[in-house]
Design a protein around this motif. Structure first.
Motif, PDB file in Angstrom:
ATOM      1  N   ALA A 102      41.661  -1.866  -0.279  1.00  0.00           N
ATOM      2  CA  ALA A 102      40.854  -3.480  -0.957  1.00  0.00           C
ATOM      3  C   ALA A 102      40.112  -2.808  -1.648  1.00  0.00           C
ATOM      4  O   ALA A 102      40.187  -1.487  -1.563  1.00  0.00           O
ATOM      5  N   ILE A 103      40.198  -3.924  -2.926  1.00  0.00           N
ATOM      6  CA  ILE A 103      39.423  -2.910  -3.457  1.00  0.00           C
ATOM      7  C   ILE A 103      38.205  -3.473  -3.097  1.00  0.00           C
ATOM      8  O   ILE A 103      37.412  -4.301  -3.526  1.00  0.00           O
ATOM      9  N   GLY A 168      31.865 -10.310 -11.768  1.00  0.00           N
ATOM     10  CA  GLY A 168      32.328 -11.787 -11.970  1.00  0.00           C
ATOM     11  C   GLY A 168      33.124 -11.991 -12.768  1.00  0.00           C
ATOM     12  O   GLY A 168      34.682 -12.403 -12.737  1.00  0.00           O
ATOM     13  N   HIS A 169      33.310 -11.408 -13.967  1.00  0.00           N
ATOM     14  CA  HIS A 169      34.278 -11.415 -15.501  1.00  0.00           C
ATOM     15  C   HIS A 169      35.014 -10.696 -15.360  1.00  0.00           C
ATOM     16  O   HIS A 169      36.258 -10.367 -16.975  1.00  0.00           O
ATOM     17  N   ARG A 173      41.614  -9.046 -11.548  1.00  0.00           N
ATOM     18  CA  ARG A 173      42.545  -9.951 -11.303  1.00  0.00           C
ATOM     19  C   ARG A 173      43.452 -10.061 -12.192  1.00  0.00           C
ATOM     20  O   ARG A 173      43.401 -11.696 -12.306  1.00  0.00           O
ATOM     21  N   LYS A 176      47.980 -12.276  -9.199  1.00  0.00           N
ATOM     22  CA  LYS A 176      47.704 -14.176  -8.695  1.00  0.00           C
ATOM     23  C   LYS A 176      47.616 -13.246  -6.994  1.00  0.00           C
ATOM     24  O   LYS A 176      47.560 -13.873  -6.241  1.00  0.00           O
ATOM     25  N   GLU A 178      46.189 -11.219  -3.726  1.00  0.00           N
ATOM     26  CA  GLU A 178      44.758 -11.907  -2.915  1.00  0.00           C
ATOM     27  C   GLU A 178      45.163 -10.720  -1.339  1.00  0.00           C
ATOM     28  O   GLU A 178      45.927 -10.682  -1.276  1.00  0.00           O
ATOM     29  N   PRO A 179      44.334  -9.665  -2.227  1.00  0.00           N
ATOM     30  CA  PRO A 179      44.329  -8.639  -0.610  1.00  0.00           C
ATOM     31  C   PRO A 179      43.720 -10.121   0.915  1.00  0.00           C
ATOM     32  O   PRO A 179      42.680 -10.282   0.881  1.00  0.00           O
ATOM     33  N   GLU A 180      44.558  -9.505   2.215  1.00  0.00           N
ATOM     34  CA  GLU A 180      44.209 -10.058   3.485  1.00  0.00           C
ATOM     35  C   GLU A 180      44.839  -8.746   4.188  1.00  0.00           C
ATOM     36  O   GLU A 180      45.805  -8.490   4.113  1.00  0.00           O
ATOM     37  N   ARG A 187      49.990 -17.089  -1.820  1.00  0.00           N
ATOM     38  CA  ARG A 187      50.624 -18.473  -1.025  1.00  0.00           C
ATOM     39  C   ARG A 187      50.983 -19.107  -2.573  1.00  0.00           C
ATOM     40  O   ARG A 187      50.599 -19.298  -3.347  1.00  0.00           O
TER      41      ARG A 187
ATOM     42  N   ARG B 108      37.841 -16.798  -7.700  1.00  0.00           N
ATOM     43  CA  ARG B 108      38.094 -15.309  -7.944  1.00  0.00           C
ATOM     44  C   ARG B 108      36.997 -14.483  -8.399  1.00  0.00           C
ATOM     45  O   ARG B 108      37.122 -13.738  -8.615  1.00  0.00           O
ATOM     46  N   GLU B 109      35.936 -15.321  -8.855  1.00  0.00           N
ATOM     47  CA  GLU B 109      35.069 -15.052 -10.129  1.00  0.00           C
ATOM     48  C   GLU B 109      34.163 -14.070  -9.422  1.00  0.00           C
ATOM     49  O   GLU B 109      33.794 -12.775  -9.536  1.00  0.00           O
ATOM     50  N   VAL B 110      34.269 -14.139  -8.141  1.00  0.00           N
ATOM     51  CA  VAL B 110      33.258 -13.587  -6.664  1.00  0.00           C
ATOM     52  C   VAL B 110      34.459 -12.657  -6.524  1.00  0.00           C
ATOM     53  O   VAL B 110      34.801 -13.053  -4.828  1.00  0.00           O
ATOM     54  N   PRO B 111      34.591 -11.077  -6.243  1.00  0.00           N
ATOM     55  CA  PRO B 111      35.323 -10.994  -5.421  1.00  0.00           C
ATOM     56  C   PRO B 111      34.503 -10.770  -4.302  1.00  0.00           C
ATOM     57  O   PRO B 111      33.973 -10.324  -3.167  1.00  0.00           O
ATOM     58  N   GLN B 115      37.816 -14.755   0.784  1.00  0.00           N
ATOM     59  CA  GLN B 115      38.180 -14.716   2.696  1.00  0.00           C
ATOM     60  C   GLN B 115      37.020 -15.299   2.685  1.00  0.00           C
ATOM     61  O   GLN B 115      36.947 -15.856   4.150  1.00  0.00           O
ATOM     62  N   ARG B 118      36.916 -18.460   3.590  1.00  0.00           N
ATOM     63  CA  ARG B 118      37.587 -18.848   3.941  1.00  0.00           C
ATOM     64  C   ARG B 118      36.791 -18.883   5.667  1.00  0.00           C
ATOM     65  O   ARG B 118      37.116 -19.940   6.562  1.00  0.00           O
ATOM     66  N   GLN B 154      39.208  -7.075   9.571  1.00  0.00           N
ATOM     67  CA  GLN B 154      39.588  -6.521   8.493  1.00  0.00           C
ATOM     68  C   GLN B 154      38.603  -5.750   7.545  1.00  0.00           C
ATOM     69  O   GLN B 154      37.226  -6.245   7.330  1.00  0.00           O
ATOM     70  N   GLN B 156      37.820  -4.901   4.306  1.00  0.00           N
ATOM     71  CA  GLN B 156      38.022  -6.023   3.412  1.00  0.00           C
ATOM     72  C   GLN B 156      36.093  -7.087   3.713  1.00  0.00           C
ATOM     73  O   GLN B 156      35.496  -7.305   3.808  1.00  0.00           O
TER      74      GLN B 156
END
Lengths: 792, 210
Positions: A102-103, A168-169, A173, A176, A178-180, A187, B108-111, B115, B118, B154, B156
């Motif tokens: 993961a990043i 953040g900028h 990414r 699209k 997502e790491p999970e 999805r 997504r702006e905050v890596p 997750q 969620r 996980q 991450q």
């Protein structure tokens, strides 16, 4: 007599030489070139741009991408892992990646934290410059914002959230995905067909690196069978799982399989047809054998020569080469026809002498036609041109060297009986088609053709050259849609004399692209200056930090301690600020950092002209806008390989008309040498009319013209004129000559007709044009007989 | 000799039972807790969040109102020390300041926020299935008074959070989040109620029709 024997031995020597060369060439390493990209010409005037295209294509080319989809996330993940391990076990890939590291956001912070006072986002820069931001409020927000547990830069390092914003900028990414759970997935809500209920499907991403070139047929076979096995294994356990894949290797394999099939189809079809026709006319096995030998020598010499000139031979050349069989046989056929017509009075050398002028002129005109191809900017077309030149010349040489020795005995058939049918045709023509009737035919042809000319359209799409099977294309498009993986053939090339110049130019580009992203001209952009600002910008940022944050050290201390932070925090902050004054972020450090490869690949490195980087725009709506934008910025070019190639195709097509006229003139001059001015015109007319009518028919049938149709018309000229020549040379043996002409036409039309059915659009346009053009030329060829000059 | 072997095997067997994170009855209890909460599409509570940060001299306290909607996300309205609201959805996080000005940012702006977001929603809604995929769950107590310890599975997630403790009775009463940096956030809920729909102001903030 010994002269004939000597010639035959010379031929044998040459044939052995050809066989030897071919064996050597194919023994070491297959010299077959299947790379589709090598068909494309160098379109970019800037060699760095061309290099960048190749580099990007190679990076993408050695990867295969898979998406495993299922409505249940758990099943999708399990299925993906199972699929990945089947692929691994097959050993077809160098590396299969389903579980990505993961990043790590903390690693990202590490890259930038030491240089944070040289970094600011565009938005923050603007706010600071215009005093529109309240440090107190920012600090409050950072302290109280919910949900971001453990995700932000520690408050002691970045109390006002400027570094958080910077990170953040970062355009990391672009995908699209997502790491999970250690895997990359996306999805997607899909409409469920008839029931119109939408279901959510989870797609898991697997990337596999090939164990060699995507154009190596061993690698291709290995990969294709590994994928098939993995698919079957997966469907046994999870039948509803959906599997999508894409990659250069699949396209290359498809192209190669098709090409090989077509070489066989056309080659065998032509050979069998030729043998059948030969037998039908000559009723003897000897012409078949001799014909085969001549053609074999011709094709063999062509292959050997092409490989020694180019170091390799492209599949597309071989596909075309297979259709050359029908044309190469034309020269031996003339000799056989002479043999048939002479009957008892046959003498090998005098027969040869009689047909030499005609045969030579025929070869010269064909060569002129094919040499036009050699001037095409396409490496593939010039290779085809060379192949044909050598092949036809070699077949022609066979007639002079080999055939006399093996066709010594006169024909046992009665010459009159043998050519009875053609003789009927001849008499019919001579009685019914005088000069006047020919003129009428010419006018009719013009009348049909001209309206067609007016309806001509054109098509210069590069897809003519490289056709992709729709099954693979659908998968590729779906994968692009789901993952956001972009099109690697359209990008910006940024150059500069120094590293910093490149970054500066790239910053200008990013700035100009920002409003376009707002207007949705492009959906996003990834450029290197977003990861690594130029020194100028870093200096500006530092100055802003100094003037707006650290200007009043006491006020800063108050703000921080007021919010509850320890005194040491503000001291530490001020210290770090001052020591990092001379430590901007530099390229070398950035490249060494553990940042994603996708970002690092943007940097191309040193070139002959300085340094270069690429910028990747996504979902471009209009490539013209991009091109115009690039022209306004120093050091930036927009590269669009597919577009440039289409443009090149168009340019050459537009010049094609003049080219054609040039070839007509050359061929006319060659004919004048033998036939003088008026008669040369007569001989040339059927072929020219054929071109006129073919153009007209394309118009009537709404077939859009492309460069390849035009090139094929030059061949129509070179080949079509042969029939008029042979008929003109027939003289007293006109009937035998006619049967030879009809036979030649038959074999040629058969070969080119088969070519019209290939899956490669460029070649099938060739075949279709040749079929039509040569067919018409044959039908009109007898006109030369109506215009024969009266001899004394 | 053989008796010793049998004893050691038994001991090993029992030990294995203890190492198991969740056995059958625990799993059942977790499911029951989840079911208790699942009956309510919307849960409202007052919260008091206390953050103990290493860089701070004293803990940070904020209070406000939480509304959790199973279908729309989390509405976190801070009243003290200043007014601001946050709406956390699957894709976006919306910040609404005291004047009603909205700022929408992509998750997504905050890596890592997608997750963690969620996870947070799963905790508030006691989505036991999701919690079990993200964490190793250790449960003690009874359905009317329970404690759950969560350890991320996980990598991450593990980089951001080291453990989370949940306490509850009929609803979730407290969440304690231990960040890997050493900071601890404790959220306590009061006057928790489960209702069937959002009220007007909540609907407006979520951006949905009432």
């Amino acid at each position: 007599m010994s002269g004939i024997r000597l010639r035959a031995y010379l031929w044998l020597l040459m044939m052995l030489g050809v066989i030897g060369m071919c064996t050597l060439q194919f023994y070491h390493q297959s010299p077959l070139q299947t790379n589709l990209l090598s068909l494309l010409p160098a379109t970019e005037r800037n060699p760095v741009a061309e290099e960048a295209v190749t580099r990007l294509a190679n990076i993408a080319g050695n990867r295969a991408i898979f998406l495993i989809g299922h409505t249940s996330t758990e099943t999708a993940k399990l299925a993906a892992n199972a699929f990945a391990s089947s692929l691994e076990q097959s050993n077809a890939f160098h590396q299969v990646i389903a579980n990505i590291p993961a990043i790590d956001p903390k690693q990202l912070v590490e890259v930038y934290v030491d240089h944070r006072f040289h970094l600011l986002t565009e938005g923050d820069r603007h706010l600071l410059m215009n005093e529109q931001t309240d440090l107190d409020a920012r600090l409050q927000k950072k302290l109280y914002v919910p949900f971001q547990f453990g995700l932000t830069v520690p408050i002691a390092d970045d109390p006002f959230g400027f570094l958080d914003n910077w990170i953040g900028h970062l355009p990391l990414r672009s995908l699209k995905l997502e790491p999970e759970d250690g895997m990359l997935l996306v999805r997607n809500i899909e409409p469920h067909g008839v029931s119109h209920q939408s279901t959510e499907k989870t797609w898991v991403f697997i990337s596999a690196e090939l164990d060699g070139s995507a154009y190596d047929n061993i690698v291709q076979n290995h990969v294709v069978s590994a994928v098939l096995k993995a698919k079957e294994a997966l469907w046994k356990t999870s039948p509803e799982a959906e599997i999508l894949y894409t990659g250069t290797v699949f396209y290359a394999d498809d192209a190669r399989v098709n090409a090989e099939r077509e070489i066989d189809f056309i080659g065998i079809g032509s050979l069998v047809g030729m043998l059948a026709l030969l037998y039908f006319v000559f009723r003897s096995v000897r012409p078949l054998a001799l014909g085969l030998l001549s053609v074999a020598f011709g094709i063999g010499a062509a292959v050997a020569f092409t490989i020694s000139m180019y170091g390799q031979i492209h599949l597309i050349t071989l596909v075309f080469g297979a259709s050359l069989i029908g044309e190469a046989i034309d020269y031996p056929i003339q000799y056989f026809a002479a043999h048939l017509g002479a009957g008892k009075d046959w003498a090998p050398m005098s027969g040869l002498k009689r047909i030499t002028p005609g045969l030579t002129i025929a070869l010269v005109t064909s060569l002129l036609g094919y040499s036009a191809l050699m001037f095409a900017p396409f490496p593939a077309l010039s290779q085809i041109g060379l192949f044909a030149l050598v092949g036809l010349s070699a077949a022609w040489i066979s007639v002079f060297l080999l055939l006399p020795a093996l066709l010594v005995k006169p024909n046992t058939r009665d010459p009159e009986a043998a050519v009875a049918k053609p003789k009927l045709l001849l008499t019919w023509w001579k009685t019914h088609m005088g000069k006047r009737e020919c003129y009428v035919v010419v006018i009719m042809i013009l009348a049909i053709a001209l309206p067609g000319w007016l309806q001509l359209t054109s098509n210069d799409d590069v897809r003519l050259l490289i056709a992709k099977p729709s099954a693979l294309v659908t998968q590729e498009e779906k994968i692009r849609e789901l993952t956001g993986i972009g099109n690697e053939s359209q990008f910006f090339l940024i150059e500069g004399a120094t590293v910093d110049a490149v970054l500066l130019h790239e910053e200008m580009l990013t700035q100009r692209l920002a409003p376009l992203i707002q207007k949705a001209e492009i959906s996003g952009y990834q450029g290197i200056s977003s990861f690594l600002p130029s020194l100028g910008t870093q200096k500006k940022n530092y100055a802003l930090w100094a003037n707006k944050v650290f200007d009043d050290k006491n006020a800063l201390q108050t703000t921080l301690t007021h919010a509850g932070l320890h005194e040491e925090v503000s001291e530490q902050l001020i210290n770090t600020f001052e020591t990092s004054a001379k430590q901007p972020l530099l390229l070398e450090d950035w490249l060494k950092s553990p940042i994603a490869n996708t970002a690092k690949n943007l940097w191309l490195g040193k070139t002959d002209q300085g340094f270069a980087a690429i910028g990747l725009p996504r979902n471009i709506r209009n490539t013209e806008t991009m091109k115009l934008l690039a022209e306004k910025i120093e050091g930036v070019t927009f590269v669009d390989k597919a577009g440039s190639t289409s443009q090149l195709l168009q340019n050459y097509r537009q010049w094609g008309g003049f080219w054609l006229l040039g070839v007509i003139t050359l061929i006319y001059l060659a004919l004048v040498v033998r036939y003088r001015w008026t008669q040369a015109a007569v001989v040339l007319t059927p072929a020219v009319l054929a071109i006129v009518l073919t153009f007209g028919m394309f118009g009537h049938f709404h077939i859009p013209l492309s460069l390849f149709h035009l090139m094929a018309l030059m061949l129509v000229l070179g080949v079509g004129v042969n029939y008029a020549i042979f008929l003109r040379e027939g003289g007293a043996y006109a009937a035998a000559s006619l049967s030879g002409v009809l036979l030649s036409a038959g074999t040629t039309l058969l070969s080119f007709g088969l070519l019209a059915f290939t899956s490669m659009p460029a070649l099938s346009s060739f075949g279709l044009t040749l079929l039509l053009g040569v067919g018409i030329a044959v039908l009109l060829a007898p006109m030369v007989m109506s215009f024969e000059a009266k001899h004394g | 000799m053989s008796q010793r072997i049998i004893n050691s095997m038994l001991a090993l067997f029992v030990a294995c039972l203890c190492i198991q994170p969740l056995n059958a009855s625990e799993s059942e209890m977790l499911n029951r807790i989840g079911e208790q909460l699942e009956q309510y599409p919307v849960i409202r509570a007052e919260f008091i969040q206390t953050k103990q940060m290493l860089a701070l001299k004293r803990p940070l306290v904020s209070t406000g109102q939480l509304t959790y909607s199973r279908s729309h996300g989390v509405l976190w309205q801070i009243h003290q020390p200043y007014r601001v609201s946050y709406v956390l959805g699957e894709e976006d996080i919306v910040e609404i300041d005291a004047n009603g000005v909205q700022k929408v940012r992509s998750v997504r702006e905050v890596p890592g926020l997608a997750q963690v977001g969620r996870v947070f929603r799963a905790m508030l809604g006691a989505n036991t299935a999701a919690l079990r995929t993200y964490f190793d769950v250790a449960l003690e107590g009874a359905p009317d008074e329970w404690k759950v310890a969560l350890v991320p599975r996980q990598p991450q997630l593990a980089k951001a959070l080291s453990t989370i403790q949940l306490e509850g009775s009929q609803f979730v009463d407290a969440i304690v989040i231990h960040e890997t940096g050493g900071d601890v956030a404790t959220i306590r809920f009061k006057h928790v109620q489960g209702v069937s729909a959002l009220n007007a102001s909540e609907s407006q903030l979520f951006g949905v029709a009432p």
